[in-house]
Scaffold this motif. Structure first.
Motif, mmCIF file in Angstrom:
data_model
loop_
_atom_site.group_PDB
_atom_site.id
_atom_site.type_symbol
_atom_site.label_atom_id
_atom_site.label_comp_id
_atom_site.label_asym_id
_atom_site.label_seq_id
_atom_site.Cartn_x
_atom_site.Cartn_y
_atom_site.Cartn_z
ATOM 1 N N ALA A 57 -25.619 -15.014 -40.735
ATOM 2 C CA ALA A 57 -24.300 -15.306 -41.317
ATOM 3 C C ALA A 57 -23.731 -13.999 -41.846
ATOM 4 O O ALA A 57 -24.166 -13.499 -42.884
ATOM 5 C CB ALA A 57 -24.457 -16.332 -42.435
ATOM 6 N N GLU A 58 -22.782 -13.443 -41.100
ATOM 7 C CA GLU A 58 -22.143 -12.194 -41.544
ATOM 8 C C GLU A 58 -21.022 -12.592 -42.492
ATOM 9 O O GLU A 58 -19.917 -12.919 -42.054
ATOM 10 C CB GLU A 58 -21.596 -11.428 -40.343
ATOM 11 N N LEU A 59 -21.318 -12.598 -43.778
ATOM 12 C CA LEU A 59 -20.374 -13.168 -44.737
ATOM 13 C C LEU A 59 -19.119 -12.318 -44.902
ATOM 14 O O LEU A 59 -18.057 -12.829 -45.248
ATOM 15 C CB LEU A 59 -21.064 -13.344 -46.092
ATOM 16 N N THR A 60 -19.261 -11.031 -44.690
ATOM 17 C CA THR A 60 -18.120 -10.115 -44.847
ATOM 18 C C THR A 60 -18.427 -8.820 -44.107
ATOM 19 O O THR A 60 -19.604 -8.487 -43.908
ATOM 20 C CB THR A 60 -17.894 -9.792 -46.345
ATOM 21 N N HIS A 61 -17.399 -8.105 -43.717
ATOM 22 C CA HIS A 61 -17.628 -6.751 -43.180
ATOM 23 C C HIS A 61 -17.442 -5.697 -44.270
ATOM 24 O O HIS A 61 -17.659 -4.504 -44.029
ATOM 25 C CB HIS A 61 -16.682 -6.466 -42.003
ATOM 26 N N VAL B 32 -31.620 -25.293 -37.313
ATOM 27 C CA VAL B 32 -31.853 -23.929 -37.803
ATOM 28 C C VAL B 32 -32.778 -23.986 -39.025
ATOM 29 O O VAL B 32 -32.633 -24.854 -39.882
ATOM 30 C CB VAL B 32 -30.495 -23.259 -38.175
ATOM 31 N N LEU B 33 -33.740 -23.059 -39.061
ATOM 32 C CA LEU B 33 -34.684 -23.027 -40.186
ATOM 33 C C LEU B 33 -34.385 -21.885 -41.154
ATOM 34 O O LEU B 33 -34.582 -22.002 -42.352
ATOM 35 C CB LEU B 33 -36.121 -22.854 -39.662
ATOM 36 N N GLN B 34 -33.926 -20.753 -40.591
ATOM 37 C CA GLN B 34 -33.720 -19.560 -41.423
ATOM 38 C C GLN B 34 -32.293 -19.076 -41.316
ATOM 39 O O GLN B 34 -31.760 -18.970 -40.216
ATOM 40 C CB GLN B 34 -34.562 -18.397 -40.917
ATOM 41 N N VAL B 35 -31.723 -18.736 -42.482
ATOM 42 C CA VAL B 35 -30.393 -18.133 -42.481
ATOM 43 C C VAL B 35 -30.501 -16.735 -43.064
ATOM 44 O O VAL B 35 -31.090 -16.542 -44.127
ATOM 45 C CB VAL B 35 -29.407 -18.984 -43.310
ATOM 46 N N HIS B 36 -29.969 -15.775 -42.333
ATOM 47 C CA HIS B 36 -29.955 -14.394 -42.809
ATOM 48 C C HIS B 36 -28.552 -14.122 -43.344
ATOM 49 O O HIS B 36 -27.583 -14.121 -42.571
ATOM 50 C CB HIS B 36 -30.305 -13.439 -41.669
ATOM 51 N N LEU B 37 -28.449 -13.936 -44.651
ATOM 52 C CA LEU B 37 -27.143 -13.718 -45.278
ATOM 53 C C LEU B 37 -26.881 -12.222 -45.246
ATOM 54 O O LEU B 37 -27.546 -11.442 -45.936
ATOM 55 C CB LEU B 37 -27.158 -14.261 -46.706
ATOM 56 N N SER C 42 -31.133 -18.129 -31.423
ATOM 57 C CA SER C 42 -30.343 -17.794 -32.615
ATOM 58 C C SER C 42 -28.869 -17.619 -32.303
ATOM 59 O O SER C 42 -28.471 -17.513 -31.138
ATOM 60 C CB SER C 42 -30.904 -16.524 -33.253
ATOM 61 N N LEU C 43 -28.108 -17.591 -33.367
ATOM 62 C CA LEU C 43 -26.668 -17.410 -33.242
ATOM 63 C C LEU C 43 -26.146 -16.630 -34.438
ATOM 64 O O LEU C 43 -26.796 -16.577 -35.478
ATOM 65 C CB LEU C 43 -25.964 -18.760 -33.093
ATOM 66 N N ASN C 44 -24.986 -15.991 -34.253
ATOM 67 C CA ASN C 44 -24.368 -15.191 -35.317
ATOM 68 C C ASN C 44 -23.002 -15.775 -35.634
ATOM 69 O O ASN C 44 -22.260 -16.116 -34.702
ATOM 70 C CB ASN C 44 -24.077 -13.761 -34.834
ATOM 71 N N VAL C 45 -22.675 -15.834 -36.884
ATOM 72 C CA VAL C 45 -21.310 -16.228 -37.255
ATOM 73 C C VAL C 45 -20.659 -15.026 -37.938
ATOM 74 O O VAL C 45 -21.216 -14.456 -38.882
ATOM 75 C CB VAL C 45 -21.306 -17.450 -38.197
ATOM 76 N N THR C 46 -19.501 -14.621 -37.438
ATOM 77 C CA THR C 46 -18.830 -13.426 -37.980
ATOM 78 C C THR C 46 -18.054 -13.806 -39.248
ATOM 79 O O THR C 46 -17.828 -14.989 -39.510
ATOM 80 C CB THR C 46 -17.844 -12.825 -36.955
ATOM 81 N N PRO C 47 -17.607 -12.803 -40.019
ATOM 82 C CA PRO C 47 -16.894 -13.117 -41.261
ATOM 83 C C PRO C 47 -15.694 -14.041 -41.042
ATOM 84 O O PRO C 47 -15.367 -14.862 -41.896
ATOM 85 C CB PRO C 47 -16.432 -11.744 -41.760
ATOM 86 N N GLY D 287 -15.489 -16.303 -38.634
ATOM 87 C CA GLY D 287 -15.890 -17.603 -38.108
ATOM 88 C C GLY D 287 -16.144 -17.684 -36.618
ATOM 89 O O GLY D 287 -16.427 -18.758 -36.093
ATOM 90 N N ARG D 288 -16.071 -16.553 -35.907
ATOM 91 C CA ARG D 288 -16.398 -16.608 -34.483
ATOM 92 C C ARG D 288 -17.910 -16.732 -34.343
ATOM 93 O O ARG D 288 -18.661 -16.084 -35.082
ATOM 94 C CB ARG D 288 -15.889 -15.362 -33.753
ATOM 95 N N VAL D 289 -18.337 -17.574 -33.411
ATOM 96 C CA VAL D 289 -19.781 -17.770 -33.243
ATOM 97 C C VAL D 289 -20.218 -16.999 -32.004
ATOM 98 O O VAL D 289 -19.685 -17.207 -30.906
ATOM 99 C CB VAL D 289 -20.148 -19.260 -33.104
ATOM 100 N N LEU D 290 -21.185 -16.101 -32.195
ATOM 101 C CA LEU D 290 -21.600 -15.199 -31.118
ATOM 102 C C LEU D 290 -23.068 -15.414 -30.770
ATOM 103 O O LEU D 290 -23.885 -15.665 -31.654
ATOM 104 C CB LEU D 290 -21.435 -13.735 -31.558
ATOM 105 N N PRO D 291 -23.413 -15.257 -29.508
ATOM 106 C CA PRO D 291 -24.828 -15.328 -29.120
ATOM 107 C C PRO D 291 -25.620 -14.106 -29.596
ATOM 108 O O PRO D 291 -26.841 -14.148 -29.669
ATOM 109 C CB PRO D 291 -24.777 -15.384 -27.589
ATOM 110 N N CYS D 292 -24.943 -12.989 -29.887
ATOM 111 C CA CYS D 292 -25.611 -11.800 -30.431
ATOM 112 C C CYS D 292 -24.551 -10.993 -31.159
ATOM 113 O O CYS D 292 -23.355 -11.236 -30.974
ATOM 114 C CB CYS D 292 -26.224 -10.958 -29.308
#
Ligand code: SF4
Ligand code: FES
Length: 376
Positions: free
Chosen positions: A21-25, A64-69, A255-260, A262-267
């Motif tokens: 979870a990329e909360l902010t840039h 999902v089990l783990q969230v990386h903030l 896994s998946l990535n969410v950008t600040p 809200g776009r959901v990316l495979p990497c």
């Protein structure tokens, strides 16, 4: 002709177990190896608290089990503790990925009280001189040391994250000593991966082949010596390798990535691939994105692979390598990753690495907003 009824159904995608979870840039540091995109999201496009909380609930439901903030610098979000509490409530393991600068003991206490499970702290160097130069922030190293000690005082498990490249690869033994001194349980020695800002700075970052092979020996020796005391995870630079890395353990697999915004990316670098349609959590549930977004299905499994990979016994070992590297070097995201020695572009990749390593370039194009973010 094969009728639809005789076709076996497409296998269901596996369940993702990790979400970045990329909360902010926003970030006080300016590391030239940052894998964030060159066009950074601004504060005014960031998801609000309520949307993030929904996304975390949906992630837990999806499996999902783990969230990386993460970020940028996730502590720049004042609602971080609220998010952590929510993740705990819905049963997610939370890992805070922080640069540490600007995090006061009071803030750490509040993050700990919210229920964070683990802290991963970046060090740009093993000494103040190198950390401050690479992060372009005077005093960064001292602040990181203070944060690391506070993390341990609070009883939280600590991972030291060190991204290595030409200017600090010689410090790997010192990075390991630092991790021991700070009572970290784990150190991640990640060679810079060339996406985003790192690709822009490749000439100044690329280590020589001798440096890389020396580093591999140092890590191997330390792994044996420190077994049971310190876990050493190493991310190898594949420009000099024989086989590519199994990037993300396969596109749309785990896994998946969410950008600040809200776009959901495979990497994290997927947006460098043109013509992929990235769905946004503002418009879709996370499970809808995972199951149905064209971007996730584009390189899922092995059907998309070129003949070279299709007929290779490693196709479910490295999943054809990295799509973003294939895009960056071959100009085709569906090509065999040029890091693979079977790729017709492998020699070209090696020549690029050697030419970059020989530049002696020491000036960085530091990570920044193209026009300074006045809200930052
Ligand atoms: Fe991996 Fe493809 Fe190379 Fe085989 S040919 S090792 S599957 S990248
Ligand atoms: Fe995108 Fe490797 S970074 S697939």
């Amino acid at each position: 002709m094969v009728s639809e009824a005789t076709l076996s159904p497409r296998p269901a995608p596996p369940i993702p177990y990790g979400m970045l979870a990329e909360l902010t840039h926003r970030c006080p540091l300016q590391c030239p190896y940052c894998s964030n995109p060159v066009e950074l999201d601004r504060r005014n496009v960031e998801l609000d608290t309520e949307t993030w909380l929904r996304v975390f609930s949906e992630a837990a439901k999806l499996g999902v089990l783990q969230v990386h903030l993460s970020g940028g610098e996730p502590t720049a979000r004042r609602d971080l503790e609220q998010m952590i509490r929510h993740c705990v409530e819905v049963g997610l393991y939370t890992n805070l990925i922080t640069a540490g600068v600007g995090v006061t003991p009071e803030r750490l206490q509040s993050i700990s009280d919210a229920g964070i499970d683990h802290v991963q702290l970046s060090f740009q160097g093993a000494t103040a001189e190198v950390t401050d130069k690479v992060s372009n922030f005077r005093g960064a190293h001292e602040r990181k040391l203070a944060v690391a000690r506070e993390v341990r005082r609070l009883g939280l498990p600590l991972t030291v994250n060190s991204v290595v490249h030409r200017a600090n690869i010689h410090q790997i033994p010192a990075f390991i000593e630092l991790a021991l001194e700070l009572d970290a349980k784990r150190i991640e020695i990640a060679h810079s991966q060339y996406y985003g800002w790192a690709l822009r700075n490749r000439g100044a970052l690329m280590p020589t082949r001798d440096q890389v092979f020396w580093a591999l020996d140092v890590v191997e020796e330390a792994r044996v010596r420190l077994k049971g005391r310190l876990t050493i995870d190493a991310v190898v630079p594949d420009y000099y390798a024989k086989y590519p890395k199994p990037c993300m353990n396969g596109w749309g697999r785990q896994s998946l990535n969410v950008t600040p915004s809200g776009r959901v990316l495979p990497c994290h670098a997927a947006e460098t691939i043109p013509n992929l349609d990235f769905w946004n959590v503002r418009d879709h549930s996370l499970s809808d994105v995972w199951l149905n977004a064209p971007s996730f299905n584009a390189f899922r499994g092995t059907d998309w692979m070129p003949e070279l990979c299709q007929s290779c016994e490693r196709k479910e070992v490295d999943w054809g390598g990295c799509r973003c590297q294939a895009m960056a070097i071959a100009g085709d995201a569906a090509a065999t990753d040029p890091a693979c020695h079977k790729s017709p572009l492998h020699a070209h990749l090696l020549a690029l690495a050697e030419a970059d390593a020989a530049t002696g370039e020491a000036e960085y194009d530091y990570r920044r907003y193209s026009v300074p973010d006045r809200n930052n």
